[in-house]
Design an enzyme around this catalytic site. Structure first.
Site, short mmCIF file in Angstrom:
data_model
loop_
_atom_site.label_atom_id
_atom_site.label_comp_id
_atom_site.label_asym_id
_atom_site.label_seq_id
_atom_site.Cartn_x
_atom_site.Cartn_y
_atom_site.Cartn_z
N TYR A 15 -31.73 13.72 -12.59
CA TYR A 15 -30.30 13.51 -12.33
C TYR A 15 -29.97 12.01 -12.28
O TYR A 15 -29.29 11.55 -11.37
CB TYR A 15 -29.89 14.18 -11.01
CG TYR A 15 -30.40 15.58 -10.87
CD1 TYR A 15 -29.84 16.61 -11.61
CD2 TYR A 15 -31.48 15.87 -10.05
CE1 TYR A 15 -30.33 17.89 -11.53
CE2 TYR A 15 -31.98 17.16 -9.97
CZ TYR A 15 -31.40 18.17 -10.70
OH TYR A 15 -31.89 19.42 -10.62
N TYR A 143 -28.21 27.92 -5.71
CA TYR A 143 -28.94 27.10 -6.69
C TYR A 143 -30.22 27.84 -7.05
O TYR A 143 -30.96 28.27 -6.18
CB TYR A 143 -29.28 25.72 -6.11
CG TYR A 143 -30.12 24.91 -7.08
CD1 TYR A 143 -29.53 24.17 -8.10
CD2 TYR A 143 -31.52 24.91 -7.00
CE1 TYR A 143 -30.30 23.45 -9.01
CE2 TYR A 143 -32.30 24.20 -7.91
CZ TYR A 143 -31.68 23.47 -8.91
OH TYR A 143 -32.45 22.77 -9.81
N ASP A 243 -34.58 34.70 -4.02
CA ASP A 243 -35.19 33.45 -4.45
C ASP A 243 -35.60 32.69 -3.19
O ASP A 243 -34.78 32.06 -2.54
CB ASP A 243 -34.18 32.64 -5.29
CG ASP A 243 -34.73 31.31 -5.76
OD1 ASP A 243 -35.81 30.91 -5.31
OD2 ASP A 243 -34.06 30.66 -6.60
N LYS A 272 -42.29 25.86 -4.91
CA LYS A 272 -42.29 24.66 -4.06
C LYS A 272 -43.53 24.54 -3.15
O LYS A 272 -44.53 24.01 -3.61
CB LYS A 272 -40.98 24.59 -3.29
CG LYS A 272 -39.81 24.32 -4.25
CD LYS A 272 -38.61 23.63 -3.62
CE LYS A 272 -37.76 22.97 -4.68
NZ LYS A 272 -36.56 23.73 -5.04
C1 LIG Z 1 -36.07 24.13 -6.50
C2 LIG Z 1 -35.53 25.48 -6.66
C3 LIG Z 1 -35.64 26.19 -7.88
C4 LIG Z 1 -36.21 25.56 -9.12
O1 LIG Z 1 -37.56 25.24 -9.01
P1 LIG Z 1 -38.18 24.16 -10.02
O2 LIG Z 1 -39.65 24.16 -9.66
O3 LIG Z 1 -37.49 22.86 -9.75
O4 LIG Z 1 -37.95 24.64 -11.40
C5 LIG Z 1 -35.17 27.49 -7.92
N1 LIG Z 1 -34.62 28.08 -6.85
C6 LIG Z 1 -34.50 27.44 -5.66
C7 LIG Z 1 -33.92 28.16 -4.49
C8 LIG Z 1 -34.94 26.12 -5.53
O5 LIG Z 1 -34.78 25.47 -4.37
#
Ligand SMILES: *Cc1c(COP(=O)(O)O)cnc(C)c1O
Length: 434
Positions: A15, A143, A243, A272
């Site tokens: 970004y 997100y 997610d 993550k």
């Molecule tokens: C960071 C994130 C993603 C994307 O993960 P990347 O490893 O950056 O591709 C997807 N969903 C959530 C909730 C996130 O915080």
């Protein structure tokens, strides 16, 4: 050209502009909660390097697991092969996953695991004869990643507006507004019900970040919302995808943020902190029912397969990371950080530039009217030796879960000074950069 000059003229950062690049720090090494810079100074990583570094940087157990694995097998294609780290990791994941979600697809990043989850939902519906169910419902303020399907599922007014033209149109419900410990009111989920009533026959799945909408809103919402979501899905034959890439693995306290709701999704993404921030890896977990329906369909194969799928080094790092989670009480660690944040950050509510202060587990958020100027932010980071990366109008901290009281107090002091600084100019780019 010095390395830093070369970086500024040739390498894009997340970004960021390459023509007018924002300053970057030169990281030399890292251990525990600190990153060491080229000039020898150190920064407490209050962002856990984008929320991954749960056990601290360069954790000896994870480093050793990767080293040992590297001597035997660094990589082999997952098409036609399997290996111990992948099998071990899927067993460990099944043990800690919500009940029934013991089928796994390994992805090389969080975004890919979300793409995989969405494709699973569509292929599931297709296998049941519902080829018209090829849209998802997501929440405003959400997100889910930066690849195109993930962008199309993230807040429609957020950081990806520029790409609207190439995005598939999905459906959005209003951002949940009742706080996690607030009093539940069913009106909060009315917009979700309306969207599903209107488009039910086109919908394959509902996706959300359970309880904690991170990168687009820093919003904590009521777990009853998830129970309502589960009811709506069950009534309509819609799959439910959580997610947990940001919220999972104790970031908000319990292992999974959605545990507060007592319900279980059909598909869940993890990333993550999975490797504790040592390698890139994510996983999509699915129920036996989802897997069985897809397998009984045509094609029976699930149609996805990244080159580096189930990379052995990354799986070994994740196994070591999950061992660390299992060996200690991380829920208590997150709670302790949260208690300190609540005490240290709450007084900031009185400041003129502060709209709200919210804390859940090891996440502390100060919502401002407007962030301080970039130079003021850089000054606070330098003077306090604390790495913060405010975005939009949020100053937040998501430190490693192993941070001790001293590190947390330093973070609180830095956040407090930043919250006290005068508001800067409005950001030209909307300020979206997580
Ligand atoms: C960071 C994130 C993603 C994307 O993960 P990347 O490893 O950056 O591709 C997807 N969903 C959530 C909730 C996130 O915080």
């Amino acid at each position: 050209m010095t390395p830093l000059e070369y970086d500024r003229t040739h390498i894009w950062h997340p970004y960021a502009s390459l023509g007018n690049p924002p300053p970057v720090n030169f990281a030399k090494s890292a251990s525990g909660v600190e990153i060491e810079l080229a000039d020898g100074s150190r920064l407490v990583d209050a962002v856990s390097s984008w929320w991954c570094v749960a056990h601290g940087h360069n954790h000896p157990a994870i480093v050793e697991a990767v080293r040992r694995q590297s001597e035997r097998l660094c990589h082999v294609m997952f098409g036609g092969f399997t290996h111990d780290p992948a099998v071990e990791l899927s067993r460990r994941l099944a043990k800690i996953a919500p009940p029934g979600l013991d089928r796994v697809f390994f992805a090389d990043s969080g975004s890919i695991s979300v793409e995989v989850a969405a494709k699973m939902a569509v292929q599931y519906q297709n296998a049941l004869g519902h080829s018209e169910r090829n849209r998802l419902v997501a929440l405003k303020g959400g997100y889910h990643g930066d690849t195109s399907l993930c962008m199309a599922l993230s807040d429609p007014d957020g950081m990806h507006v520029l790409f609207k033209g190439i995005m598939t149109k999905h459906f959005f419900a209003e951002k949940p507004s009742i706080p996690t410990d607030g009093e539940w009111d069913a009106a909060d989920a009315e917009s979700l019900r309306r969207v599903v009533d209107e488009h039910g026959d086109e919908i394959a799945a509902i996706i959300c970040e359970p309880v904690f909408q991170a990168a687009n809103a820093m919003n904590f919402y009521h777990p009853e919302y998830l129970r309502e979501m589960r009811r709506i899905c069950d009534e309509r034959g819609i799959l439910l995808i959580f997610d947990e890439i940001a919220s999972g693995l104790h970031r908000t306290g319990p292992r999974w943020a959605h545990e507060r709701s007592g319900i279980v999704p059909d598909i869940m993404t993890v990333g993550k902190a999975l490797t504790g921030g040592h390698m890139t890896l994510a996983a999509t977990l699915a129920s036996g029912e989802v897997a069985d329906v897809i397998s009984a369909g045509s094609p029976s194969a699930f149609m996805h397969g990244p080159t580096y799928m189930a990379n052995p080094l990354a799986c070994a790092a994740a196994c070591a990371s999950l061992d660390l989670f299992a060996a200690d009480d991380y829920a208590a660690k997150a709670r302790a950080i949260g208690a300190r944040f609540a005490e240290g950050l709450s007084p900031l509510r009185e400041l003129p530039n502060v709209r709200d202060v919210r804390v859940l587990g090891a996440v502390g958020v100060v919502e401002t009217d407007r962030l301080p100027a970039a130079d003021d932010i850089a000054g606070v980071i330098r003077r306090h030796g604390v790495w913060l990366r405010p975005f939009c109008n949020f100053i937040y901290a998501m430190p490693p879960l192993v941070s001790d009281g001293k590190a947390i107090d330093r973070i609180i002091e830095a956040v407090a000074e930043l919250a006290s600084a005068p508001p800067g100019p409005p950001p030209a780019d909307g300020g979206f950069h997580e």
